[in-house]
Design a protein around this motif. Structure first.
Motif, PDB file in Angstrom:
ATOM      1  N   VAL A 274       0.840  -1.194   0.000  1.00 45.14           N
ATOM      2  CA  VAL A 274       0.000   0.000   0.000  1.00 45.14           C
ATOM      3  C   VAL A 274       0.877   1.247   0.000  1.00 45.14           C
ATOM      4  CG1 VAL A 274      -1.843   1.244   1.172  1.00 45.14           C
ATOM      5  CG2 VAL A 274      -1.773  -1.271   1.262  1.00 45.14           C
ATOM      6  N   ALA A 275       0.674   2.096  -0.984  1.00 43.74           N
ATOM      7  CA  ALA A 275       1.471   3.321  -1.104  1.00 43.74           C
ATOM      8  C   ALA A 275       1.142   4.289   0.024  1.00 43.74           C
ATOM      9  CB  ALA A 275       1.200   3.988  -2.447  1.00 43.74           C
ATOM     10  N   ILE A 276       2.191   4.855   0.623  1.00 44.56           N
ATOM     11  CA  ILE A 276       1.997   5.850   1.676  1.00 44.56           C
ATOM     12  C   ILE A 276       2.812   7.106   1.381  1.00 44.56           C
ATOM     13  CG2 ILE A 276       1.407   4.137   3.438  1.00 44.56           C
ATOM     14  CD1 ILE A 276       4.317   4.553   4.533  1.00 44.56           C
ATOM     15  N   ASP A 277       3.056   7.355   0.100  1.00 47.13           N
ATOM     16  CA  ASP A 277       3.853   8.523  -0.292  1.00 47.13           C
ATOM     17  C   ASP A 277       3.355   9.810   0.371  1.00 47.13           C
ATOM     18  OD1 ASP A 277       4.679   6.500  -1.964  1.00 47.13           O
ATOM     19  OD2 ASP A 277       4.853   7.761  -3.730  1.00 47.13           O
ATOM     20  N   ASP A 278       2.047   9.972   0.382  1.00 49.88           N
ATOM     21  CA  ASP A 278       1.454  11.212   0.895  1.00 49.88           C
ATOM     22  C   ASP A 278       1.372  11.239   2.417  1.00 49.88           C
ATOM     23  OD1 ASP A 278       1.114  11.982  -1.732  1.00 49.88           O
ATOM     24  OD2 ASP A 278      -0.970  11.293  -1.837  1.00 49.88           O
ATOM     25  N   PHE A 279       1.747  10.134   3.078  1.00 52.54           N
ATOM     26  CA  PHE A 279       1.503  10.024   4.514  1.00 52.54           C
ATOM     27  C   PHE A 279       2.736   9.658   5.333  1.00 52.54           C
ATOM     28  CE2 PHE A 279      -2.324   8.859   2.131  1.00 52.54           C
ATOM     29  CZ  PHE A 279      -3.183   9.866   2.566  1.00 52.54           C
ATOM     30  N   TYR A 311      12.215   0.361   0.967  1.00 55.81           N
ATOM     31  CA  TYR A 311      12.549  -1.011   0.557  1.00 55.81           C
ATOM     32  C   TYR A 311      11.336  -1.721  -0.030  1.00 55.81           C
ATOM     33  CZ  TYR A 311      13.280  -6.029   0.964  1.00 55.81           C
ATOM     34  OH  TYR A 311      13.334  -7.366   0.695  1.00 55.81           O
ATOM     35  N   TRP A 312      10.219  -1.668   0.666  1.00 57.54           N
ATOM     36  CA  TRP A 312       9.039  -2.391   0.196  1.00 57.54           C
ATOM     37  C   TRP A 312       8.469  -1.789  -1.082  1.00 57.54           C
ATOM     38  CZ3 TRP A 312       8.468  -7.068   1.626  1.00 57.54           C
ATOM     39  CH2 TRP A 312       8.835  -7.485   2.894  1.00 57.54           C
ATOM     40  N   ALA A 313       8.847  -0.573  -1.397  1.00 58.90           N
ATOM     41  CA  ALA A 313       8.363   0.061  -2.631  1.00 58.90           C
ATOM     42  C   ALA A 313       8.908  -0.609  -3.884  1.00 58.90           C
ATOM     43  CB  ALA A 313       8.733   1.547  -2.642  1.00 58.90           C
ATOM     44  N   ARG A 314       9.890  -1.488  -3.733  1.00 55.33           N
ATOM     45  CA  ARG A 314      10.412  -2.186  -4.912  1.00 55.33           C
ATOM     46  C   ARG A 314       9.370  -3.116  -5.518  1.00 55.33           C
ATOM     47  NH1 ARG A 314      13.530  -7.147  -4.098  1.00 55.33           N
ATOM     48  NH2 ARG A 314      12.985  -8.135  -2.124  1.00 55.33           N
ATOM     49  N   ARG A 319       6.742   5.335  -4.110  1.00 51.88           N
ATOM     50  CA  ARG A 319       8.071   5.566  -3.539  1.00 51.88           C
ATOM     51  C   ARG A 319       8.172   4.982  -2.128  1.00 51.88           C
ATOM     52  NH1 ARG A 319      12.600   7.947  -4.647  1.00 51.88           N
ATOM     53  NH2 ARG A 319      13.922   8.834  -2.992  1.00 51.88           N
ATOM     54  N   TYR A 320       7.082   5.044  -1.386  1.00 50.44           N
ATOM     55  CA  TYR A 320       7.069   4.519  -0.028  1.00 50.44           C
ATOM     56  C   TYR A 320       5.851   3.618   0.155  1.00 50.44           C
ATOM     57  CZ  TYR A 320      10.531   8.152   0.852  1.00 50.44           C
ATOM     58  OH  TYR A 320      11.655   8.940   0.800  1.00 50.44           O
TER      59      TYR A 320
END
Length: 345
Positions: A274-279, A311-314, A319-320
């Motif tokens: 789950v992307a958390i770029d904004d958070f 790391y998990w963004a791979r 990105r995160y």
């Protein structure tokens, strides 16, 4: 009256000229992310909370119809528009069957596309409001859920979902129980979440009756649609037992996921990212609320928290990321009702 927030639009178009035109047109409504293939779009769709997906029907590889079908299975609230050079009624019918909310033939009227897109953005937002998620995050100790899924919970809250944190112990083996309770309250406030702090004994959480009843009381009270808990792949006994007890208490819940903790073992096998770029930065602010632990726990180092999410963004286009193991992800609850669970414990 305030203006609605800028729309987030995912555009899938392999033609450079057409894509450039659509970016300009749809850009009047908000932020447009343009990709040229359905395969890329499937990954990107998981990375943000999109208000609209616009796709050409003829794409290399997976076509637009199959793309819509797959996206709708994961994000049923997301409105979709198919653009097509085929004027045949049969194509329009196929698009609707795939789950498209609108079908526009080329060449199209730019003003008409903008108006249709504006309408569909509103449709997505209305569906989200009507389908508000009720989230329960279960952790054995103060700061467990914030470390594992702080970004995900902030994302839920940003969508207007009701978030409840259930912390089973005071974490008294890791510091002052009163200090840790105050820190947990501050963190919950920063996350716009409700905190329920139970009084089980730190390091002695069982997988049986008392723990199951504690969790089940909350499940019956708030009736969550989604539950997060510890993974079983963890070297801390409280975490493993919380996992087992949660699965019993959550037998009537259709969506159950497991998160990572600093004590999680290398056997952890997430399949949802789950992307958390904004958070991410807000998550780190939440972690700072646990001041007594930040002073003594190396795993709460901010650089390490960012590196873990990176790391998990791979496994994602983001990105995160925060990773999850999926226990159950269904549109309907299992047959076994919660009432039957209480009878069993």
């Amino acid at each position: 009256m305030t203006d609605p927030p800028a729309a987030r639009i995912l555009l899938v178009e392999d033609d450079e000229v057409g894509g450039t035109l659509l970016v300009e047109l749809l850009g009047s409504l908000g932020d447009v992310h343009w990709t040229t293939s359905a395969e890329q779009a499937l990954d990107i769709a998981e990375g943000r909370d999109w208000d609209l997906m616009v796709s050409d029907i003829d794409l290399p590889g997976i076509d637009g119809l199959e793309l819509v079908h797959r996206v709708k299975r994961r994000r049923p609230q997301l409105a979709t528009m198919i653009l097509s050079g085929h004027s045949s009624f049969d194509y329009a019918v196929s698009a609707m069957r795939a789950g498209a909310d609108d079908y526009v033939t080329k060449p199209f009227d730019p003003a008409d596309v903008i108006e249709k897109a504006r309408t569909l953005v509103a449709v997505t937002r209305e569906r989200r409001a009507a389908g508000q998620d009720v989230v329960l995050a279960v952790g054995a100790h103060p700061d467990d859920v914030e470390i594992g899924i702080g970004g995900i919970l902030l994302r839920h809250a940003s969508q207007g979902h009701r978030v409840t944190l259930l912390t089973l112990t005071g974490g008294e083996q890791g510091g002052s129980a009163s200090d840790r309770a105050a820190e947990a309250e501050k963190a919950a406030e920063l996350m716009s979440a409700r905190l329920i702090h139970a009084s089980l004994t730190d390091t002695s959480v069982s997988e049986g009756g008392s723990t199951i009843r504690t969790i089940l009381d909350v499940v019956e009270d708030i009736r969550p649609t989604t539950i997060y808990t510890h993974t079983i792949r963890d070297v801390h006994q409280d975490h493993r037992n919380t996992h087992s007890a949660t699965l019993v208490a959550a037998r009537g819940i259709s969506r159950v996921f497991c998160y990572q903790a600093p004590s999680t073992s290398v056997e952890f096998k997430p399949t949802r990212f789950v992307a958390i770029d904004d958070f991410l930065e807000r998550k780190i602010e939440v972690i700072r609320a646990f001041a007594s632990q930040v002073k003594i726990r190396e795993y709460l180092d901010e650089e390490l928290l960012r590196a873990t999410a990176r790391y998990w963004a791979r496994f994602s286009q983001a990105r995160y990321v925060e990773p999850l193991e999926v226990v159950r992800d269904s549109d309907t609850a299992p047959f076994i009702a919660a009432a039957g669970v209480r009878d069993a414990v």
